[in-house]
Structures are given as C-alpha cells and as structure tokens.
Motif scaffolding. Structure first.
Motif, PDB file in Angstrom:
ATOM      1  N   SER A 155     -19.815  56.550  54.453  1.00 50.41           N
ATOM      2  CA  SER A 155     -18.955  56.199  55.584  1.00 50.41           C
ATOM      3  C   SER A 155     -19.652  56.469  56.919  1.00 50.41           C
ATOM      4  N   ALA A 167     -20.783  53.498  59.447  1.00 49.12           N
ATOM      5  CA  ALA A 167     -20.208  53.448  60.798  1.00 49.12           C
ATOM      6  C   ALA A 167     -21.308  53.507  61.854  1.00 49.12           C
ATOM      7  N   ARG A 201     -23.076  50.169  62.120  1.00 46.31           N
ATOM      8  CA  ARG A 201     -22.257  49.154  62.790  1.00 46.31           C
ATOM      9  C   ARG A 201     -22.152  49.421  64.285  1.00 46.31           C
ATOM     10  N   ARG A 241     -12.657  52.246  63.682  1.00 49.72           N
ATOM     11  CA  ARG A 241     -12.400  52.603  62.284  1.00 49.72           C
ATOM     12  C   ARG A 241     -13.121  51.604  61.401  1.00 49.72           C
ATOM     13  N   LEU A 242     -13.701  52.106  60.317  1.00 53.56           N
ATOM     14  CA  LEU A 242     -14.385  51.214  59.381  1.00 53.56           C
ATOM     15  C   LEU A 242     -13.421  50.189  58.800  1.00 53.56           C
ATOM     16  N   ARG A 274     -11.755  58.378  62.308  1.00 56.40           N
ATOM     17  CA  ARG A 274     -12.082  57.444  63.388  1.00 56.40           C
ATOM     18  C   ARG A 274     -13.258  57.996  64.169  1.00 56.40           C
ATOM     19  N   ARG A 275     -14.052  57.079  64.658  1.00 57.03           N
ATOM     20  CA  ARG A 275     -15.124  57.428  65.574  1.00 57.03           C
ATOM     21  C   ARG A 275     -14.649  57.035  66.965  1.00 57.03           C
TER      22      ARG A 275
END
Length: 178
Positions: free
Chosen positions: A32, A36, A39, A79-80, A87-88
């Motif tokens: 994950s 992330a 992306r 969010r992925l 969440r990032r």
C-alpha cells in the motif's frame, strides 16, 4: 521544555511544527505505501518519496504534538481506493506528500523528506519486508522486520496513554487524484 522542529513541503508554503522526539522512525515496505508513493510521484512537480530500496520513510508522532503553522488550505487527501482505511495527505501547492493517517489512529506518520537532509531523524526499523518478493537487497543497518511487531504496537500504545486516550482529528477538506 520540549524541543520544537519546523518542517515543511518542497515550496515552503505548507509548514508544520513538531514537538519533541518521534514515537518511532521507520521505513515501510508494504504494498500500500509503495503503491501510494508511486502514484503520488506522478503528480506535477511532486517529489518521489520512495527510498533507494523502494520504502516510504516516516516519523511517527502523536497527533497532539503536530501543529500546522501555515498552508493548511493547501492540504488534500489521497486514498488508494475510496473506502481505504488509510489516507495520505498532500500539500497541493507543490504536490508534496506530507503524512499518512490510519483510520482511528492517534498518531501521524510524517514523511521524512519534510526535514532538511541534515536534520532528518534516523531510521529505527524497516517494516513489512514480507511484502517484497525478494528482500535480500535491503541493507542490514536497522532491523528488517517481516511485519509490525509487539514492540512497535507497544510504543504506539504508550503514546496513546500519554495522550490520555485522546484522538485529535486532522481536518482536510479536499481530495486529490493520483
């Protein structure tokens, strides 16, 4: 009196102040975090936050020891997937990833690239090594743990006890797609 450290995004518009030492400093190799980071690195002007061995490096801090000094209006969550439990948060002024927040967590993982390289906290552990197809290339300068350990969770529990079992909310009004 606790020491305060000032950190921020690449362009300097989003600034944070952290108090004291982190709970833990880690490099995460879970699928994950790596997905992330890859992306988010595709956003315009975004820095690549993956280390040379494809980990995301962060300092875990109690939420009550983090304060946004400026640029809060630039924050957006990523969010992925829509219903992800984590969440990032990105500073959209320069698309710098700022933090990772797990649902219900009393701590935040602040990405280490927010610190100037000369004052960046040293890594304590590398975790979730089991998600790699081959971990033989990892350096042995810190423990390379297959998963999160009891010690890892105990440090987080002690931090939560120190906070009086509170869990401050981090409000972010916007989203970003990557």
């Amino acid at each position: 009196m606790s020491k305060f450290t000032h950190i921020g995004c690449a362009c300097g518009k989003t600034r944070l102040e952290v108090q004291g030492e982190p709970i833990l400093v880690s490099e995460c190799l879970c699928n994950s975090c790596r997905q992330a980071a890859a992306r988010l690195a595709k956003l315009p002007r975004a820095p690549n936050i993956l280390t040379s061995h494809e980990a995301t490096a962060s300092a875990e801090y109690r939420k009550d020891r983090i304060r946004f000094v400026s640029g809060r209006e630039h924050l957006a969550e990523f969010r992925l997937v829509a219903d992800a439990g984590s969440r990032r948060v990105v500073a959209t002024c320069c698309n710098t990833p700022v933090l990772l927040e797990m649902k219900g967590a009393h701590w935040l993982s602040l990405y280490l690239h927010l610190w100037p390289e000369s004052s960046r906290p040293a890594i304590d552990i590398r975790t979730m090594v089991s998600d790699l197809p081959d971990a033989s290339h990892l350096p042995d300068n810190v423990p390379n743990l297959k998963t999160h350990t009891v010690s890892f969770y105990m440090k987080l529990l002690w931090a939560w006890i120190g906070m009086g079992f509170r869990n401050p909310k981090i409000e972010v009004a916007r989203t970003v797609d990557a």
